[in-house]
Design an enzyme around this catalytic site. Structure first.
Site, short mmCIF file in Angstrom:
data_model
loop_
_atom_site.label_atom_id
_atom_site.label_comp_id
_atom_site.label_asym_id
_atom_site.label_seq_id
_atom_site.Cartn_x
_atom_site.Cartn_y
_atom_site.Cartn_z
N LYS A 40 -0.10 -1.28 0.27
CA LYS A 40 -0.75 -2.47 0.00
C LYS A 40 -2.23 -2.62 -0.21
O LYS A 40 -2.91 -3.13 -1.20
CB LYS A 40 -0.64 -3.38 1.19
CG LYS A 40 -1.27 -3.00 2.67
CD LYS A 40 -0.79 -3.88 3.72
CE LYS A 40 -1.50 -3.41 4.96
NZ LYS A 40 -3.05 -3.02 5.25
N ARG B 94 5.82 3.51 12.12
CA ARG B 94 4.74 4.42 12.28
C ARG B 94 5.23 5.78 11.88
O ARG B 94 4.49 6.75 11.67
CB ARG B 94 3.91 4.52 13.68
CG ARG B 94 3.31 3.20 14.10
CD ARG B 94 2.48 2.67 13.06
NE ARG B 94 3.38 1.62 12.41
CZ ARG B 94 2.90 1.10 11.18
NH1 ARG B 94 1.75 1.32 10.60
NH2 ARG B 94 3.63 0.04 10.53
N GLU C 75 -4.14 -7.99 5.37
CA GLU C 75 -3.73 -8.36 6.63
C GLU C 75 -3.62 -9.85 6.85
O GLU C 75 -4.05 -10.31 7.91
CB GLU C 75 -4.53 -7.40 7.63
CG GLU C 75 -4.50 -6.03 7.63
CD GLU C 75 -2.98 -5.28 8.00
OE1 GLU C 75 -2.07 -6.02 8.01
OE2 GLU C 75 -3.10 -4.06 7.94
#
Length: 678
Positions: A29, A599, A216
């Site tokens: 992103k 993650r 975000e």
């Protein structure tokens, strides 16, 4: 553009209407945002000063700036805004401070300063505990983020505590204005208020910022959402990037539903999904997809990767929390030895900070370097900020923020009423608080006793400041600590003697360090500037560059990635957290587990215990419901009976002699390395 996939290229080139880029974890992103900035400047010919990209953390903003600078030269980025929401808000407030009733040189209060003001505003008869101050601070912050003004909060109060906090809110805002100060939440709320009440100023900013990119977006709260709408106006020249599955900040006002609200406020909204993950193996992504599918979605997305299937996800079941820590560290040592990795390739993630202690103990025992992300900076400690505020005021009598912090620390009968009148007077005269204290006009506002205590303090500040120009910095600093009776103040204000002594040890460490800096022939002004810069750098140094194992909460891990991840404490009442009693909280806890899983790049190990020490006693535990929602065919369980709801679940076979020898060899190799370092 050739290095980008098709949806990324489409998102970069699309400018016909407002755009929502629904970007899954690890889908690139930030690359989309930075390349779109370059596209707007180089291909569309937009002036960089008319573009703003905003995100939530300084680290994210720095990363975005660095990436943009790799795509554009310095001329092409001149005037470009890449910042946090709050930095943008601060720029707006500073440029339009007169319209908001502030003077130049506005002070920004941090959370400790704000807590101090709230504490001082309460009646002397009412001695609030720390929990009440925390509750009041959180409630006021929530009201500001929801754009609820003090008068609205008073009108909505439906019980005594809320009424008390609403009254405190009104007085708090009045006090901030008197100090010519704002707090962190004001940096968003005030621009919204400014643009709402001053259409001419709003139009100026809309003409200045002609294209807005927001990172975000799922983490925006009400005030941030409204700020975006007011800046973009009817043009809606806007690209927002977000992931509803990674919204984990409801406790600080984030509203993932803002993504859905976009479709209502911008009927021509275009939606592009980024589903190709560049981080993890498909087995890890399959587990993440299966888990998050249990949450409701307006827009469905499925992460996938070209990195192959990858290793199985292991679930280690320990006897208790001590055994859990030992097994994780043992596994880490074995894996590092066998795969020739570095310590910084590993992360241990947990739901609550209290879980880190046992892992720290075992890591220290094995002399494995580690760092705790989000730990309290030395300079952020209350006692260090107190003493540094004294030194700041000695070298700069115009530092109103320092004055406010120390005027009544320790207590010297300079109350909130005195400070409020002093602040209002100084604001009207456009002078500092120290200068205002000596003006004759102040005598008509304060009684003789209040004036005496105030001027006694400010004269002392000026005298000590004069001496600081000629005497050794360490000498002055130590004398300040002695003269104000700071050690006794700590003993009286801390809950216990041990806490007071620990905080005084930190002060002694600061004084020793000042002495060393003084040996380099630095004066106090230079030292204060040096430490302020170090404080800023320490706050910015959020990533540890050394070869160390990362220990952090799942919240702190968002935005990061590691080759090998341990998620510990996969139990009910830990993950999901024991306070997550309603459906909305469970949905957020599931998103938090999703963030943890995504993650991991290469391997993922999750742990749980049969018993865990809680409040001083060992209690039986129950596996997290989230384990039952993962694909059984991808999990390999070790050391505990299988879950009944997983008919296809598999238990690992006992270790062979060769595997046991390999583990022993890894520990011996690690031991030898430790001895060699000695």
């Amino acid at each position: 553009m050739t290095a980008l996939n098709a949806p990324q290229r489409e998102a970069i080139r699309y400018i016909d209407s407002p755009l929502l880029v629904l970007a899954g974890a690890g889908s690139g992103k930030t690359r989309v945002i930075t390349h779109k900035i370059a596209y707007l400047i180089q291909d569309i010919g937009m002036n960089p000063k008319n573009i703003a990209a905003v995100t939530f953390t300084n680290k994210a903003a720095r990363e975005m700036k660095a990436r943009v600078s790799q795509l554009l030269n310095s001329k092409e980025t001149r005037g470009l805004t890449v910042s946090t929401f709050h930095t943008l808000g601060l720029n707006i407030v500073r440029k339009s401070h007169k319209a908001l009733g502030y003077k130049t040189g506005m002070t920004i209060m941090d959370s400790q300063d704000s807590a101090g003001i709230l504490r001082d505003l309460l009646d002397d008869d009412y001695k609030p505990d720390k929990d009440f101050i925390n509750t009041a601070q959180h409630t006021i912050s929530r009201w500001k983020n929801a754009l609820i003004l003090p008068e609205e909060a008073l009108a909505q109060a439906n019980h005594d505590t809320h009424l008390q906090i609403a009254q405190l809110y009104a007085n708090y805002q009045k006090q901030l204005k008197a100090y010519n100060a704002v707090d962190f939440d004001d940096l968003i709320a005030l621009p919204v208020l400014l643009f709402t009440e001053h259409p001419d100023i709003r139009e100026q900013w809309q003409n200045e910022l002609r294209y807005l990119l927001v990172d975000e977006y799922q983490d925006t709260n009400t005030s941030q959402y409204q700020l975006v709408r007011l800046i973009t106006g009817v043009r809606g020249a806007l690209t927002v990037v977000g992931d509803d599955d990674q919204s984990i900040y409801a406790w600080r006002g984030a509203q993932p539903e803002n993504l859905q609200q976009l479709t209502k406020d911008y009927p021509r909204l275009k939606i592009i999904k980024l589903e190709q993950n560049y981080r993890s193996s498909n087995r890890i992504l399959r587990a993440a997809n299966r888990l998050i599918a249990n949450n409701p979605h307006t827009i469905i997305k499925q992460l996938w990767s070209e990195k192959g299937l990858g290793d199985e996800i292991r679930v280690l079941c320990a006897r208790d929390d001590n055994d859990e820590a030992e097994r994780v560290v043992s596994e880490l040592i074995r894996h590092k030895f066998q795969h020739r990795t570095q310590f910084k390739d590993y992360a241990i993630l947990y739901r609550g900070n209290h879980q880190s202690r046992l892992f720290e103990e075992v890591l220290r025992t094995h002399r494995i370097p580690y760092y705790i992300s989000g730990g309290t900076s030395f300079f952020a400690r209350t006692e260090i900020k107190d003493i540094m505020a004294y030194l700041r005021l000695l070298v700069n009598h115009d530092d109103d923020a320092a004055f406010i912090r120390i005027a009544n620390t320790p207590r010297r009968e300079i109350g909130t009423t005195t400070l409020e009148k002093l602040g209002t007077y100084a604001n009207s005269r456009r002078i500092s608080l120290v200068s205002a204290s000596f003006e004759l006009g102040l005598e008509s506002l304060l009684n003789s006793r209040a004036l005496f205590h105030l001027r006694h303090f400010t004269r002392w500040v000026i005298d000590m400041g004069y001496r600081a120009q000629r005497e050794a910095p360490a000498t002055i600093a130590r004398e300040v600590v002695t003269l104000i009776g700071y050690k006794d103040w700590l003993r009286n204000s801390c809950n216990d003697v041990k806490t007071a002594d620990n905080r005084m040890e930190n002060v002694e460490e600061l004084l020793s360090w000042l002495a060393k800096l003084g040996e380099q022939e630095k004066n106090l002004t230079e030292i204060v500037s040096h430490i302020t810069l170090m404080d800023m750098l320490e706050r910015q140094n959020e990533e540890n560059e050394m070869d160390s194992v990362a220990l952090m909460t799942l919240h702190a891990a968002k935005g990061l990635e590691f080759p090998h991840v341990f998620i510990v404490g996969m139990e009910e009442n830990l993950l999901p957290h024991q306070n997550s009693t309603d459906e909305a909280s469970i949905l957020e806890e599931r998103r938090l587990a999703y963030v943890g899983i995504t993650r991991a790049q290469k391997s993922l190990i999750m742990t749980l215990t049969q018993k865990r020490r809680r409040y001083g006693e060992m209690i039986d535990t129950e596996p997290s419901r989230f384990l039952q929602e993962l694909p059984a065919e991808d999990l390999l369980w070790e050391g505990m009976p299988l879950l009944t709801k997983h008919p296809h679940q598999r238990q690992s076979v006992p270790k062979t002699e060769a595997e046991k020898k390999a583990t022993g060899a890894a520990h011996m190799a690690h031991l030898r390395a430790m001895l060699e370092k000695k």
